[in-house]
Design a protein around this motif. Structure first.
Motif, PDB file in Angstrom:
ATOM      1  N   SER A 165       0.827  -1.222   0.000  1.00 22.60           N
ATOM      2  CA  SER A 165       0.000   0.000   0.000  1.00 22.60           C
ATOM      3  C   SER A 165       0.850   1.256   0.000  1.00 22.60           C
ATOM      4  N   ASN A 166       2.052   1.164  -0.610  1.00 24.84           N
ATOM      5  CA  ASN A 166       2.996   2.291  -0.681  1.00 24.84           C
ATOM      6  C   ASN A 166       3.366   2.826   0.697  1.00 24.84           C
ATOM      7  N   LEU A 167       3.428   1.937   1.673  1.00 20.66           N
ATOM      8  CA  LEU A 167       3.853   2.322   3.022  1.00 20.66           C
ATOM      9  C   LEU A 167       5.324   2.004   3.204  1.00 20.66           C
ATOM     10  N   THR A 204       5.111   4.545  10.747  1.00 21.40           N
ATOM     11  CA  THR A 204       4.629   4.119   9.435  1.00 21.40           C
ATOM     12  C   THR A 204       4.264   5.347   8.623  1.00 21.40           C
ATOM     13  N   GLU A 254       3.266   6.918   4.541  1.00 17.26           N
ATOM     14  CA  GLU A 254       2.775   6.568   3.220  1.00 17.26           C
ATOM     15  C   GLU A 254       3.468   7.427   2.176  1.00 17.26           C
ATOM     16  N   SER A 290       3.137   9.570  -0.179  1.00 17.89           N
ATOM     17  CA  SER A 290       2.173  10.514  -0.737  1.00 17.89           C
ATOM     18  C   SER A 290       2.544  11.889  -0.198  1.00 17.89           C
ATOM     19  N   GLN A 335      -1.059   7.613   7.720  1.00 16.72           N
ATOM     20  CA  GLN A 335      -1.119   6.325   8.405  1.00 16.72           C
ATOM     21  C   GLN A 335      -0.743   6.538   9.866  1.00 16.72           C
ATOM     22  N   ASP A 378      -5.209  -1.592   7.221  1.00 15.01           N
ATOM     23  CA  ASP A 378      -4.268  -0.634   7.788  1.00 15.01           C
ATOM     24  C   ASP A 378      -4.905   0.088   8.968  1.00 15.01           C
TER      25      ASP A 378
END
Length: 507
Positions: free
Chosen positions: A415-417, A432, A434, A436, A442, A470
Protein backbone atom coordinates in the motif's frame (compact mmCIF):
# COMPACT_ATOMS: atom_id res chain seq x y z
CA UNK A 1 28.22 15.10 42.93
CA UNK A 2 31.46 13.25 43.47
CA UNK A 3 33.93 14.63 46.00
CA UNK A 4 32.07 17.92 45.97
CA UNK A 5 33.44 19.17 42.65
CA UNK A 6 32.61 16.63 39.93
CA UNK A 7 29.14 16.46 38.38
CA UNK A 8 27.98 13.03 37.20
CA UNK A 9 25.52 13.41 34.35
CA UNK A 10 22.73 10.91 33.85
CA UNK A 11 23.10 8.72 30.78
CA UNK A 12 21.30 10.15 27.78
CA UNK A 13 18.13 8.33 26.79
CA UNK A 14 17.25 7.16 23.30
CA UNK A 15 16.68 9.89 20.68
CA UNK A 16 13.17 11.22 20.28
CA UNK A 17 11.07 9.91 17.35
CA UNK A 18 11.44 12.07 14.26
CA UNK A 19 8.61 14.16 12.83
CA UNK A 20 8.62 13.40 9.10
CA UNK A 21 7.40 15.90 6.53
CA UNK A 22 6.83 15.79 2.79
CA UNK A 23 9.56 17.50 0.76
CA UNK A 24 9.22 16.80 -2.98
CA UNK A 25 7.76 14.50 -5.56
CA UNK A 26 8.97 13.85 -9.09
CA UNK A 27 6.74 12.15 -11.65
CA UNK A 28 3.56 12.36 -9.60
CA UNK A 29 0.62 10.56 -11.14
CA UNK A 30 -2.70 12.25 -11.68
CA UNK A 31 -5.83 10.46 -10.51
CA UNK A 32 -6.67 7.60 -12.84
CA UNK A 33 -3.45 7.89 -14.81
CA UNK A 34 -2.16 4.53 -15.99
CA UNK A 35 1.47 3.78 -15.17
CA UNK A 36 3.58 2.51 -18.03
CA UNK A 37 5.67 -0.53 -17.11
CA UNK A 38 8.87 1.04 -18.47
CA UNK A 39 8.46 4.08 -16.16
CA UNK A 40 8.40 2.11 -12.90
CA UNK A 41 11.46 2.94 -10.76
CA UNK A 42 13.63 -0.09 -10.03
CA UNK A 43 16.70 1.42 -8.26
CA UNK A 44 17.53 4.43 -6.07
CA UNK A 45 20.92 5.55 -4.79
CA UNK A 46 22.40 8.68 -3.13
CA UNK A 47 26.05 9.45 -3.73
CA UNK A 48 28.43 9.69 -0.74
CA UNK A 49 28.00 13.45 -0.38
CA UNK A 50 24.24 13.33 -0.65
CA UNK A 51 24.35 16.08 -3.30
CA UNK A 52 23.29 13.75 -6.10
CA UNK A 53 20.58 11.13 -6.39
CA UNK A 54 20.21 8.56 -9.15
CA UNK A 55 17.20 6.45 -10.09
CA UNK A 56 16.93 3.64 -12.61
CA UNK A 57 13.74 2.33 -14.18
CA UNK A 58 12.42 -0.72 -15.98
CA UNK A 59 12.89 1.02 -19.30
CA UNK A 60 16.69 1.01 -18.85
CA UNK A 61 16.97 4.75 -18.15
CA UNK A 62 19.02 6.40 -15.43
CA UNK A 63 17.77 9.76 -14.15
CA UNK A 64 20.05 12.04 -12.10
CA UNK A 65 18.95 14.70 -9.62
CA UNK A 66 21.15 17.30 -7.96
CA UNK A 67 20.75 19.13 -4.71
CA UNK A 68 19.97 22.83 -5.02
CA UNK A 69 19.52 24.14 -1.47
CA UNK A 70 23.26 24.14 -0.68
CA UNK A 71 24.65 25.89 -3.76
CA UNK A 72 23.75 29.45 -2.77
CA UNK A 73 24.09 28.99 0.96
CA UNK A 74 27.42 27.25 1.48
CA UNK A 75 28.97 30.25 3.22
CA UNK A 76 25.92 30.73 5.45
CA UNK A 77 25.88 27.03 6.22
CA UNK A 78 29.54 27.07 7.30
CA UNK A 79 28.88 30.10 9.54
CA UNK A 80 25.92 28.35 11.18
CA UNK A 81 27.94 25.18 11.71
CA UNK A 82 30.79 27.16 13.30
CA UNK A 83 28.38 28.73 15.79
CA UNK A 84 26.56 25.43 16.39
CA UNK A 85 23.29 26.83 15.10
CA UNK A 86 20.82 24.25 13.84
CA UNK A 87 20.30 24.28 10.08
CA UNK A 88 16.60 24.15 9.39
CA UNK A 89 16.81 23.90 5.64
CA UNK A 90 15.91 20.48 4.24
CA UNK A 91 17.44 18.90 1.14
CA UNK A 92 15.86 20.04 -2.12
CA UNK A 93 16.66 18.40 -5.43
CA UNK A 94 16.04 19.21 -9.05
CA UNK A 95 16.18 17.17 -12.22
CA UNK A 96 19.70 17.18 -13.67
CA UNK A 97 19.77 14.85 -16.67
CA UNK A 98 18.84 11.38 -17.86
CA UNK A 99 20.29 8.86 -20.28
CA UNK A 100 19.48 5.47 -21.73
CA UNK A 101 21.75 3.07 -19.86
CA UNK A 102 20.57 -0.31 -21.18
CA UNK A 103 18.60 -1.55 -24.18
CA UNK A 104 16.65 -4.81 -24.48
CA UNK A 105 18.84 -7.61 -25.84
CA UNK A 106 18.46 -11.19 -26.98
CA UNK A 107 20.81 -14.03 -26.08
CA UNK A 108 20.78 -16.17 -29.21
CA UNK A 109 22.74 -19.01 -27.61
CA UNK A 110 20.19 -19.45 -24.83
CA UNK A 111 17.15 -18.11 -26.72
CA UNK A 112 16.64 -15.70 -23.86
CA UNK A 113 15.37 -12.14 -23.80
CA UNK A 114 17.43 -9.81 -21.60
CA UNK A 115 15.39 -7.02 -20.07
CA UNK A 116 16.65 -3.45 -20.07
CA UNK A 117 15.46 -2.97 -16.46
CA UNK A 118 18.06 -1.37 -14.17
CA UNK A 119 18.62 -3.68 -11.19
CA UNK A 120 21.17 -1.61 -9.25
CA UNK A 121 22.99 1.73 -9.41
CA UNK A 122 26.17 2.53 -7.48
CA UNK A 123 28.03 5.85 -7.42
CA UNK A 124 31.80 5.87 -7.90
CA UNK A 125 34.38 8.47 -6.88
CA UNK A 126 34.10 11.81 -8.66
CA UNK A 127 37.03 13.30 -10.56
CA UNK A 128 37.54 16.58 -12.45
CA UNK A 129 33.97 17.72 -11.73
CA UNK A 130 32.63 14.65 -13.51
CA UNK A 131 30.22 12.13 -12.01
CA UNK A 132 30.85 8.39 -12.34
CA UNK A 133 28.41 5.58 -11.69
CA UNK A 134 27.83 1.90 -12.32
CA UNK A 135 24.50 0.56 -13.53
CA UNK A 136 23.48 -3.00 -14.25
CA UNK A 137 20.63 -4.98 -15.72
CA UNK A 138 20.37 -8.78 -15.48
CA UNK A 139 23.54 -9.47 -17.44
CA UNK A 140 25.62 -6.38 -18.26
CA UNK A 141 27.26 -3.77 -16.02
CA UNK A 142 28.14 -0.35 -17.44
CA UNK A 143 30.44 2.38 -16.16
CA UNK A 144 29.14 5.87 -16.95
CA UNK A 145 30.77 9.28 -16.91
CA UNK A 146 28.48 12.32 -16.72
CA UNK A 147 30.16 15.66 -17.37
CA UNK A 148 29.30 19.18 -18.38
CA UNK A 149 30.81 20.02 -21.76
CA UNK A 150 30.84 23.33 -23.59
CA UNK A 151 28.64 23.35 -26.65
CA UNK A 152 30.40 23.66 -30.00
CA UNK A 153 28.55 25.59 -32.68
CA UNK A 154 29.09 26.17 -36.39
CA UNK A 155 29.09 29.86 -37.18
CA UNK A 156 29.76 32.04 -40.27
CA UNK A 157 28.59 29.25 -42.49
CA UNK A 158 26.33 31.35 -44.71
CA UNK A 159 27.32 33.50 -47.66
CA UNK A 160 26.79 37.19 -47.18
CA UNK A 161 25.52 38.24 -50.67
CA UNK A 162 26.02 42.03 -50.40
CA UNK A 163 29.77 41.58 -49.78
CA UNK A 164 30.51 38.79 -52.27
CA UNK A 165 33.56 38.80 -54.72
CA UNK A 166 35.46 36.22 -56.73
CA UNK A 167 34.52 32.80 -57.97
CA UNK A 168 33.18 30.09 -55.73
CA UNK A 169 30.37 27.78 -54.96
CA UNK A 170 27.34 29.27 -53.28
CA UNK A 171 26.26 27.73 -50.00
CA UNK A 172 22.56 27.59 -49.35
CA UNK A 173 21.13 30.11 -46.95
CA UNK A 174 20.08 28.80 -43.56
CA UNK A 175 16.68 30.34 -44.23
CA UNK A 176 16.23 28.47 -47.49
CA UNK A 177 14.24 25.26 -47.47
CA UNK A 178 15.96 23.77 -50.53
CA UNK A 179 19.74 23.39 -50.82
CA UNK A 180 21.47 25.20 -53.67
CA UNK A 181 23.28 22.96 -56.10
CA UNK A 182 26.81 24.16 -56.87
CA UNK A 183 27.99 24.12 -60.46
CA UNK A 184 31.40 24.48 -62.06
CA UNK A 185 32.98 27.98 -62.28
CA UNK A 186 30.79 29.41 -59.58
CA UNK A 187 27.47 28.50 -61.18
CA UNK A 188 24.39 27.73 -59.18
CA UNK A 189 21.16 25.99 -60.00
CA UNK A 190 19.18 27.54 -57.15
CA UNK A 191 16.58 30.21 -57.68
CA UNK A 192 17.08 31.89 -54.32
CA UNK A 193 20.26 33.68 -55.30
CA UNK A 194 21.32 35.52 -58.46
CA UNK A 195 24.95 36.15 -59.33
CA UNK A 196 25.97 39.79 -59.34
CA UNK A 197 27.73 41.12 -62.43
CA UNK A 198 31.45 40.38 -62.20
CA UNK A 199 31.12 37.19 -60.18
CA UNK A 200 31.11 36.37 -56.46
CA UNK A 201 33.04 38.63 -54.10
CA UNK A 202 33.88 36.06 -51.34
CA UNK A 203 32.90 32.80 -49.73
CA UNK A 204 32.83 32.38 -45.96
CA UNK A 205 33.76 28.88 -44.88
CA UNK A 206 32.05 27.31 -41.82
CA UNK A 207 33.88 27.89 -38.56
CA UNK A 208 33.40 25.77 -35.41
CA UNK A 209 33.43 27.84 -32.22
CA UNK A 210 33.09 26.83 -28.55
CA UNK A 211 30.31 28.76 -26.87
CA UNK A 212 29.90 29.50 -23.17
CA UNK A 213 26.81 27.27 -23.05
CA UNK A 214 27.26 23.89 -21.39
CA UNK A 215 25.51 20.60 -21.92
CA UNK A 216 25.48 17.53 -19.69
CA UNK A 217 26.85 14.57 -21.60
CA UNK A 218 26.64 10.96 -20.39
CA UNK A 219 29.21 8.66 -21.93
CA UNK A 220 29.60 4.93 -21.38
CA UNK A 221 33.27 4.42 -20.49
CA UNK A 222 33.28 0.65 -20.06
CA UNK A 223 31.01 -2.36 -20.44
CA UNK A 224 31.50 -5.38 -18.16
CA UNK A 225 29.72 -8.22 -19.91
CA UNK A 226 29.61 -12.02 -20.35
CA UNK A 227 30.65 -12.83 -16.78
CA UNK A 228 27.33 -14.03 -15.32
CA UNK A 229 25.25 -17.03 -16.32
CA UNK A 230 22.46 -16.01 -13.95
CA UNK A 231 20.73 -12.71 -13.22
CA UNK A 232 22.86 -10.06 -11.50
CA UNK A 233 21.23 -9.06 -8.21
CA UNK A 234 23.95 -6.84 -6.69
CA UNK A 235 26.88 -4.60 -7.46
CA UNK A 236 28.98 -2.94 -4.76
CA UNK A 237 31.97 -0.57 -4.85
CA UNK A 238 35.05 -1.28 -2.81
CA UNK A 239 36.41 1.36 -0.45
CA UNK A 240 39.73 1.25 -2.36
CA UNK A 241 38.03 3.12 -5.22
CA UNK A 242 39.51 0.72 -7.78
CA UNK A 243 37.43 -2.47 -7.64
CA UNK A 244 33.82 -3.61 -7.34
CA UNK A 245 31.89 -6.85 -7.05
CA UNK A 246 28.93 -8.18 -8.98
CA UNK A 247 26.79 -11.03 -7.70
CA UNK A 248 24.30 -13.38 -9.32
CA UNK A 249 22.43 -16.37 -7.86
CA UNK A 250 25.51 -18.60 -7.66
CA UNK A 251 28.65 -16.52 -8.11
CA UNK A 252 30.33 -13.32 -7.00
CA UNK A 253 32.90 -11.74 -9.32
CA UNK A 254 35.55 -9.14 -8.49
CA UNK A 255 36.27 -6.50 -11.13
CA UNK A 256 38.78 -3.70 -11.60
CA UNK A 257 37.06 -0.55 -12.84
CA UNK A 258 39.77 -0.07 -15.46
CA UNK A 259 39.56 -3.61 -16.89
CA UNK A 260 36.33 -4.68 -18.55
CA UNK A 261 37.38 -7.93 -20.22
CA UNK A 262 38.46 -9.83 -17.12
CA UNK A 263 37.01 -10.55 -13.69
CA UNK A 264 37.94 -12.89 -10.84
CA UNK A 265 35.43 -15.33 -9.42
CA UNK A 266 35.73 -15.06 -5.63
CA UNK A 267 32.59 -16.94 -4.49
CA UNK A 268 31.05 -19.92 -6.24
CA UNK A 269 28.22 -21.83 -4.54
CA UNK A 270 27.24 -23.84 -7.62
CA UNK A 271 27.24 -27.56 -6.75
CA UNK A 272 28.64 -30.20 -9.11
CA UNK A 273 25.12 -31.52 -9.47
CA UNK A 274 22.45 -28.80 -9.71
CA UNK A 275 19.96 -31.13 -8.05
CA UNK A 276 21.97 -30.66 -4.85
CA UNK A 277 21.42 -26.88 -4.90
CA UNK A 278 19.82 -25.78 -1.62
CA UNK A 279 20.41 -22.03 -1.50
CA UNK A 280 21.31 -19.11 -3.74
CA UNK A 281 23.03 -15.75 -3.25
CA UNK A 282 20.50 -12.93 -2.90
CA UNK A 283 22.60 -9.84 -2.13
CA UNK A 284 26.25 -8.84 -1.67
CA UNK A 285 27.93 -5.76 -0.25
CA UNK A 286 31.51 -4.60 0.38
CA UNK A 287 32.46 -3.42 3.86
CA UNK A 288 32.46 0.43 3.85
CA UNK A 289 36.02 0.81 5.19
CA UNK A 290 37.82 -2.57 5.03
CA UNK A 291 38.62 -3.27 1.38
CA UNK A 292 39.27 -6.96 2.08
CA UNK A 293 35.88 -7.73 3.63
CA UNK A 294 32.47 -8.29 2.09
CA UNK A 295 29.20 -9.90 3.08
CA UNK A 296 26.64 -11.82 1.10
CA UNK A 297 23.21 -13.12 2.02
CA UNK A 298 21.40 -16.27 0.99
CA UNK A 299 17.90 -17.54 0.34
CA UNK A 300 18.12 -19.54 3.57
CA UNK A 301 18.29 -16.40 5.69
CA UNK A 302 22.01 -16.50 6.49
CA UNK A 303 24.72 -13.87 5.98
CA UNK A 304 28.33 -14.82 5.36
CA UNK A 305 31.19 -12.45 6.03
CA UNK A 306 34.29 -13.28 3.98
CA UNK A 307 37.87 -12.03 4.03
CA UNK A 308 39.61 -11.76 0.66
CA UNK A 309 43.00 -12.19 2.38
CA UNK A 310 42.23 -15.78 3.33
CA UNK A 311 42.18 -17.27 -0.17
CA UNK A 312 41.61 -16.38 -3.80
CA UNK A 313 38.36 -18.39 -3.93
CA UNK A 314 36.40 -17.69 -0.77
CA UNK A 315 34.65 -21.03 -0.41
CA UNK A 316 34.84 -20.78 3.36
CA UNK A 317 33.45 -17.82 5.27
CA UNK A 318 35.09 -15.96 8.12
CA UNK A 319 31.76 -15.63 9.97
CA UNK A 320 28.23 -16.93 9.54
CA UNK A 321 25.28 -14.94 10.80
CA UNK A 322 21.94 -16.70 11.11
CA UNK A 323 19.12 -16.88 13.59
CA UNK A 324 18.33 -20.32 15.00
CA UNK A 325 14.89 -21.55 14.03
CA UNK A 326 12.40 -21.58 16.89
CA UNK A 327 11.29 -25.15 17.66
CA UNK A 328 7.85 -26.01 16.34
CA UNK A 329 7.63 -22.90 14.13
CA UNK A 330 8.45 -24.57 10.81
CA UNK A 331 5.87 -24.43 8.02
CA UNK A 332 5.72 -24.65 4.23
CA UNK A 333 6.53 -20.92 4.02
CA UNK A 334 9.40 -20.86 6.53
CA UNK A 335 12.22 -20.99 3.99
CA UNK A 336 10.50 -18.64 1.54
CA UNK A 337 9.99 -15.84 4.04
CA UNK A 338 13.46 -16.39 5.55
CA UNK A 339 15.13 -15.49 2.24
CA UNK A 340 17.06 -12.23 2.63
CA UNK A 341 16.30 -9.73 -0.13
CA UNK A 342 18.79 -7.00 0.82
CA UNK A 343 21.73 -6.31 3.15
CA UNK A 344 23.40 -3.01 3.99
CA UNK A 345 26.37 -2.09 6.15
CA UNK A 346 26.11 0.81 8.58
CA UNK A 347 28.40 3.73 7.77
CA UNK A 348 30.98 2.68 10.40
CA UNK A 349 30.92 -0.96 9.25
CA UNK A 350 30.13 -2.30 12.75
CA UNK A 351 26.53 -3.28 12.02
CA UNK A 352 24.70 -4.93 9.13
CA UNK A 353 21.03 -4.59 8.32
CA UNK A 354 19.15 -7.37 6.54
CA UNK A 355 15.61 -7.54 5.17
CA UNK A 356 13.67 -10.76 4.78
CA UNK A 357 10.00 -10.93 3.83
CA UNK A 358 8.57 -10.29 7.29
CA UNK A 359 11.33 -8.58 9.26
CA UNK A 360 14.31 -6.26 9.44
CA UNK A 361 17.26 -7.59 11.42
CA UNK A 362 20.22 -5.64 12.76
CA UNK A 363 23.45 -7.63 13.21
CA UNK A 364 26.66 -6.81 15.05
CA UNK A 365 29.56 -8.18 12.99
CA UNK A 366 31.34 -9.05 16.25
CA UNK A 367 28.43 -11.22 17.42
CA UNK A 368 27.35 -14.10 15.20
CA UNK A 369 25.01 -15.80 17.68
CA UNK A 370 21.98 -13.90 16.39
CA UNK A 371 20.65 -10.43 15.50
CA UNK A 372 20.94 -7.57 17.96
CA UNK A 373 17.43 -6.35 17.09
CA UNK A 374 14.52 -7.67 15.06
CA UNK A 375 11.83 -5.35 13.70
CA UNK A 376 8.52 -6.79 12.52
CA UNK A 377 7.59 -4.95 9.32
CA UNK A 378 4.16 -6.40 8.53
CA UNK A 379 3.41 -9.20 10.99
CA UNK A 380 -0.32 -8.88 10.20
CA UNK A 381 0.42 -10.62 6.87
CA UNK A 382 1.41 -13.90 8.52
CA UNK A 383 -2.13 -15.36 8.36
CA UNK A 384 -2.25 -14.36 4.67
CA UNK A 385 0.93 -16.12 3.55
CA UNK A 386 -1.07 -18.62 1.52
CA UNK A 387 -2.74 -15.82 -0.48
CA UNK A 388 0.61 -14.05 -0.90
CA UNK A 389 2.11 -17.28 -2.24
CA UNK A 390 -0.76 -17.71 -4.71
CA UNK A 391 -0.28 -14.23 -6.20
CA UNK A 392 3.56 -14.38 -6.00
CA UNK A 393 3.76 -11.39 -3.65
CA UNK A 394 5.68 -13.55 -1.17
CA UNK A 395 8.64 -13.35 -3.58
CA UNK A 396 8.74 -9.53 -3.58
CA UNK A 397 12.22 -8.21 -2.82
CA UNK A 398 12.12 -5.24 -0.43
CA UNK A 399 15.22 -3.12 0.10
CA UNK A 400 16.38 -1.63 3.40
CA UNK A 401 18.55 1.30 4.49
CA UNK A 402 20.18 2.84 7.56
CA UNK A 403 20.48 6.47 8.56
CA UNK A 404 23.93 8.05 8.35
CA UNK A 405 24.18 8.23 12.15
CA UNK A 406 23.14 4.58 12.47
CA UNK A 407 20.28 5.40 14.87
CA UNK A 408 17.42 4.39 12.57
CA UNK A 409 16.56 1.88 9.88
CA UNK A 410 13.89 1.92 7.17
CA UNK A 411 12.22 -0.42 4.70
CA UNK A 412 9.13 -0.59 2.51
CA UNK A 413 5.86 -2.50 2.63
CA UNK A 414 2.58 -2.73 0.73
CA UNK A 415 0.00 0.00 0.00
CA UNK A 416 3.00 2.29 -0.68
CA UNK A 417 3.85 2.32 3.02
CA UNK A 418 7.32 2.40 4.50
CA UNK A 419 8.47 1.82 8.07
CA UNK A 420 11.11 3.62 10.12
CA UNK A 421 12.42 2.07 13.34
CA UNK A 422 14.77 3.45 15.97
CA UNK A 423 17.62 1.04 16.67
CA UNK A 424 19.41 2.93 19.45
CA UNK A 425 19.39 1.14 22.83
CA UNK A 426 16.05 1.71 24.55
CA UNK A 427 14.37 3.26 21.51
CA UNK A 428 10.72 2.36 20.84
CA UNK A 429 10.43 4.47 17.69
CA UNK A 430 8.32 2.71 15.06
CA UNK A 431 6.76 4.97 12.45
CA UNK A 432 4.63 4.12 9.44
CA UNK A 433 4.53 6.59 6.55
CA UNK A 434 2.77 6.57 3.22
CA UNK A 435 4.46 7.56 -0.03
CA UNK A 436 2.17 10.51 -0.74
CA UNK A 437 2.06 14.24 -0.09
CA UNK A 438 0.52 13.49 3.28
CA UNK A 439 2.94 10.89 4.71
CA UNK A 440 1.48 10.88 8.22
CA UNK A 441 -1.94 9.76 7.00
CA UNK A 442 -1.12 6.33 8.41
CA UNK A 443 -1.45 6.55 12.19
CA UNK A 444 0.59 4.08 14.19
CA UNK A 445 0.33 3.28 17.84
CA UNK A 446 3.64 3.28 19.74
CA UNK A 447 5.08 -0.19 20.08
CA UNK A 448 6.84 -1.75 23.02
CA UNK A 449 9.97 -3.86 23.09
CA UNK A 450 9.38 -7.54 23.69
CA UNK A 451 11.05 -9.52 26.44
CA UNK A 452 14.75 -10.28 26.20
CA UNK A 453 15.33 -13.36 24.07
CA UNK A 454 18.62 -14.29 25.74
CA UNK A 455 21.28 -12.91 28.01
CA UNK A 456 22.02 -10.40 25.25
CA UNK A 457 19.13 -7.98 24.91
CA UNK A 458 17.43 -8.34 21.56
CA UNK A 459 14.52 -6.13 20.68
CA UNK A 460 11.48 -7.12 18.63
CA UNK A 461 9.35 -4.23 17.47
CA UNK A 462 6.08 -4.45 15.61
CA UNK A 463 4.08 -2.19 13.39
CA UNK A 464 0.27 -2.06 13.31
CA UNK A 465 -0.99 -5.61 13.69
CA UNK A 466 -4.59 -5.42 12.56
CA UNK A 467 -5.14 -8.36 10.29
CA UNK A 468 -5.41 -7.41 6.64
CA UNK A 469 -6.30 -3.74 7.14
CA UNK A 470 -4.27 -0.63 7.79
CA UNK A 471 -4.68 1.76 10.68
CA UNK A 472 -7.55 3.51 8.88
CA UNK A 473 -9.44 0.28 8.30
CA UNK A 474 -8.55 0.15 4.59
CA UNK A 475 -7.72 -3.15 2.91
CA UNK A 476 -4.09 -3.54 1.99
CA UNK A 477 -3.27 -3.32 -1.68
CA UNK A 478 -0.58 -5.84 -2.62
CA UNK A 479 -0.20 -4.36 -6.11
CA UNK A 480 1.16 -1.07 -4.74
CA UNK A 481 4.43 -1.96 -3.06
CA UNK A 482 7.30 0.22 -1.98
CA UNK A 483 10.37 -1.86 -2.81
CA UNK A 484 13.09 0.78 -3.24
CA UNK A 485 14.21 3.51 -0.87
CA UNK A 486 17.43 5.26 0.17
CA UNK A 487 18.48 7.33 3.20
CA UNK A 488 20.51 10.50 2.71
CA UNK A 489 24.09 9.82 3.96
CA UNK A 490 24.33 12.82 6.30
CA UNK A 491 20.80 14.05 7.01
CA UNK A 492 17.43 12.64 7.98
CA UNK A 493 16.02 12.61 4.50
CA UNK A 494 14.56 9.62 2.65
CA UNK A 495 13.88 9.09 -1.05
CA UNK A 496 11.48 6.30 -1.97
CA UNK A 497 9.85 5.01 -5.13
CA UNK A 498 6.13 4.35 -5.51
CA UNK A 499 5.69 2.95 -9.04
CA UNK A 500 6.92 5.75 -11.36
CA UNK A 501 6.92 8.48 -8.69
CA UNK A 502 9.90 9.53 -6.57
CA UNK A 503 8.90 10.88 -3.16
CA UNK A 504 11.24 12.68 -0.77
CA UNK A 505 10.75 13.30 2.95
CA UNK A 506 12.74 15.03 5.68
CA UNK A 507 12.69 15.28 9.46
Amino acid sequence: MNGGDEVVTAPAGPPQPLDWKFSQVFGERTAGEEVQEVDIISAIEFDKTGDHLATGDRGGRVVLFERTDTKDHDALRRDLERTNHPINRHPEFRYKTEFQSHEPEFDYLKSLEIEEKINKIRWCQTANRALFLLSTNDKTIKFWKVQEKKVKKISEMNLDPPKAVGNGCVASSSNSNSPTLCLANGGSSGNDFSFPPGGLPSLRLPVVVTSQETNLVARCRRVYAHAHDYHINSISNNSDGETFISADDLRINLWNLEISNQSFNIVDVKPANMEDLTEVITSAEFHPTHCNMLAYSSSKGSIRLIDLRQSALCDSHAKLFEEPEAPGSRSFFTEIIASISDIKFAKDGRYMLSRDYMTLKLWDINMDSGPVSTFQVHEYLRPKLCDLYENDSIFDKFECCLSGDGLRVATGSYSNLFRIFGCAPGSTEATTLEASKNPMRQVQTPSRPSRSLSSITRVVRRGAETSGVDANGNSFDFTTKLLHLAWHPTENSIACAAANSLYMYYA
